[in-house]
Write a protein that holds these residues in place. Structure first.
Motif, short mmCIF file in Angstrom:
data_model
loop_
_atom_site.label_atom_id
_atom_site.label_comp_id
_atom_site.label_asym_id
_atom_site.label_seq_id
_atom_site.Cartn_x
_atom_site.Cartn_y
_atom_site.Cartn_z
N THR A 1 0.82 -1.21 0.00
CA THR A 1 0.00 0.00 0.00
C THR A 1 0.85 1.26 0.00
N GLU A 2 2.07 1.19 0.57
CA GLU A 2 2.94 2.37 0.58
C GLU A 2 3.36 2.72 -0.85
N ALA A 3 3.72 1.69 -1.64
CA ALA A 3 4.09 1.93 -3.02
C ALA A 3 2.90 2.45 -3.82
N MET A 4 1.71 1.92 -3.53
CA MET A 4 0.50 2.39 -4.20
C MET A 4 0.24 3.86 -3.86
N TYR A 5 0.42 4.20 -2.60
CA TYR A 5 0.20 5.58 -2.17
C TYR A 5 1.18 6.51 -2.87
N ARG A 6 2.45 6.09 -2.97
CA ARG A 6 3.44 6.94 -3.63
C ARG A 6 3.09 7.16 -5.09
N ALA A 7 2.63 6.11 -5.77
CA ALA A 7 2.25 6.24 -7.18
C ALA A 7 1.05 7.16 -7.34
N LEU A 8 0.05 7.00 -6.48
CA LEU A 8 -1.13 7.85 -6.54
C LEU A 8 -0.77 9.30 -6.25
N THR A 9 0.08 9.52 -5.28
CA THR A 9 0.49 10.88 -4.92
C THR A 9 1.29 11.52 -6.05
N LEU A 10 2.19 10.75 -6.66
CA LEU A 10 2.97 11.28 -7.78
C LEU A 10 2.05 11.75 -8.89
N TYR A 11 1.13 10.89 -9.29
CA TYR A 11 0.26 11.22 -10.42
C TYR A 11 -0.69 12.37 -10.09
N PRO B 1 -2.28 4.59 -18.59
CA PRO B 1 -1.31 4.70 -19.68
C PRO B 1 -0.17 5.66 -19.38
N ILE B 2 -0.43 6.74 -18.66
CA ILE B 2 0.64 7.69 -18.36
C ILE B 2 1.69 7.07 -17.44
N MET B 3 1.25 6.37 -16.39
CA MET B 3 2.20 5.76 -15.46
C MET B 3 2.93 4.58 -16.11
N LEU B 4 2.24 3.86 -16.99
CA LEU B 4 2.90 2.76 -17.70
C LEU B 4 4.04 3.30 -18.56
N ARG B 5 3.79 4.41 -19.23
CA ARG B 5 4.83 5.04 -20.05
C ARG B 5 5.95 5.60 -19.17
N ALA B 6 5.58 6.15 -18.02
CA ALA B 6 6.57 6.76 -17.14
C ALA B 6 7.50 5.73 -16.52
N ASP B 7 7.02 4.50 -16.32
CA ASP B 7 7.84 3.46 -15.70
C ASP B 7 9.12 3.18 -16.49
N SER B 8 9.07 3.40 -17.81
CA SER B 8 10.26 3.13 -18.63
C SER B 8 11.07 4.38 -18.92
N ALA B 9 10.68 5.52 -18.33
CA ALA B 9 11.38 6.78 -18.56
C ALA B 9 12.54 6.95 -17.58
N ALA B 10 13.51 7.79 -17.97
CA ALA B 10 14.65 8.05 -17.09
C ALA B 10 14.20 8.73 -15.81
N SER B 11 13.22 9.62 -15.92
CA SER B 11 12.65 10.29 -14.75
C SER B 11 11.15 10.13 -14.79
N PRO B 12 10.59 9.12 -14.08
CA PRO B 12 9.13 8.88 -14.12
C PRO B 12 8.31 10.11 -13.75
N GLU B 13 8.71 10.83 -12.72
CA GLU B 13 7.94 11.99 -12.29
C GLU B 13 7.89 13.05 -13.38
N GLU B 14 9.03 13.31 -14.04
CA GLU B 14 9.07 14.31 -15.09
C GLU B 14 8.23 13.88 -16.29
N GLU B 15 8.23 12.58 -16.59
CA GLU B 15 7.41 12.08 -17.70
C GLU B 15 5.93 12.28 -17.42
N VAL B 16 5.50 12.02 -16.19
CA VAL B 16 4.10 12.22 -15.82
C VAL B 16 3.73 13.69 -15.95
N ARG B 17 4.58 14.55 -15.43
CA ARG B 17 4.28 15.98 -15.47
C ARG B 17 4.27 16.51 -16.90
#
Length: 374
Positions: A259-269, A305-321
């Motif tokens: 749940t901690e990892a899920m929370y981090r992903a939700l918070t990031l997005y 789809p955005i988080m799936l694409r971000a997972d393979s990016a050098a900076s996931p947070e920047e890709e989402v933003r």
């Protein structure tokens, strides 16, 4: 004299209600319910109404069977029966302790076992549960039964209506209670527990973009929260679905969920969503369709789809933003009209069709913009 094979004998308590109608409380093995009780299906013959029970809901019965077959379960839900006067009750002898509340007599209740269509009991409430109890492999589960004596179809219908007219628990109340329940739950409730727990964390944690914004059933009427918990829970349920859900990778089956990892992903997005639409975030749904249930559901689906694409990016947070920055000029949360959808901003509704149409548009637009990289 009837043989033991033709009757079931149980210990029971007897009392009286209404104008002297006998009422009994006892326990039966679930598998025996369908040996003594018929289901009086509603139908018409020659214009006359027969029976009172709706037809079997197979999906509901299956979910109860799955729950009953899952292991040792607590199942205190009473089945309500109407009994024919053919049943026989024998009082038990014994002393009565001083101070006992004398509202019922104990004894043994004898119920004849008859072929289907000729049985001496009818199910007034609990037909789906009874069908599930008949199908489960957990055949020795003792089930509570409350029964009244009457062979009047009018009385059976009356009790059926009175029992079933009660308003069901609000979905939002159930959702809020689920994270506080540790017992094994039926599948339809179990799948709602984790999303509701994450919803709680998002609402309470100060690092969450949703901190204090989610309306829960326990909130006071004057709460300033603007996001309906049901909408966010449904969005998170979608994110948890394998294989494309953004949170599915954090589900570990029998080992539990991170749940901690899920929370981090939700918070990031959702923090990126908040920053991409600062003028729409935190406002009442009347003023911002981003905070509306349709906006939350659609943007929740876009997370996958955005988080799936971000997972393979050098900076996931920047890709989402960056994905949301590309999308922002095309969104009309607080004014204007949506391109291609032919909707004014405030015509977005919380209907399945509207949510689906908005979701498809955003996902398609995100895909096109990400390919162009602009």
């Amino acid at each position: 004299m009837k043989s033991a094979a033709e009757q079931i004998v149980v210990r029971a308590l007897q009392t009286k209600q209404a104008d002297g109608i006998d009422v009994y409380a006892f326990f039966l093995y679930g598998a025996d319910l369908c040996r003594i009780a018929d289901i009086s299906r509603v139908s018409r013959e020659g214009g006359d109404l027969k029976g009172f029970q709706r037809r079997e809901i197979r999906s509901h019965v299956k979910s109860i069977v799955d729950f009953l077959d899952s292991g040792p379960v607590l199942f205190p839900n009473a089945i309500i029966l109407a009994l024919s006067p053919e049943i026989e009750f024998k009082f038990a002898r014994g002393s009565r302790p001083d101070g006992m509340i004398d509202v019922a007599d104990s004894g043994t209740l004898t119920i004849p076992v008859r072929p289907e269509g000729e049985r001496v009991a009818w199910i007034v409430d609990g037909q789906q549960r009874s069908l599930a109890l008949f199908q489960t492999s957990n055949t020795k589960l003792p089930v509570p039964v409350v029964a009244f004596v009457s062979d009047s179809l009018e009385t059976h219908r009356e009790q059926f209506i009175l029992v079933n007219k009660a308003r069901p628990l609000p979905t939002r109340l159930i959702n809020e209670l689920l994270p506080e329940v540790s017992a094994r739950l039926p599948r339809d409730l179990a799948v709602r527990r984790l999303p509701s727990e994450l919803c709680n964390i998002l609402n309470k944690n100060r690092t969450s973009p949703f901190h204090g914004l989610i309306r829960r059933e326990s909130d006071s009427p004057d709460s300033a929260a603007v996001v309906t918990d049901t909408a966010l829970i449904e969005a998170i349920r979608g994110n948890l679905k394998a294989p494309m859900g953004a949170l599915a990778q954090y589900r570990n089956g029998s080992e539990g969920s991170d749940t901690e990892a899920m929370y981090r992903a939700l918070t990031l997005y959702w923090s990126a969503v908040k920053d991409a639409f600062p003028d729409a975030w935190g406002k009442h749904p009347i003023e911002s369709r981003l905070m509306h249930s349709a906006g939350i559901r659609a943007m929740g689906a876009l997370m996958d789809p955005i988080m799936l694409r971000a997972d393979s990016a050098a900076s996931p947070e920047e890709e989402v933003r960056e994905s949301l920055r590309r999308l922002a000029p095309h969104c009309r949360w607080t004014g204007g009209a949506w391109d291609q959808l032919q909707w004014r901003w405030n015509e977005v509704q919380s209907t399945g069709q509207s949510i689906s149409k908005l979701t498809d548009y955003l996902v398609r637009l995100d895909r096109e913009l990400s390919r162009r990289g602009a």
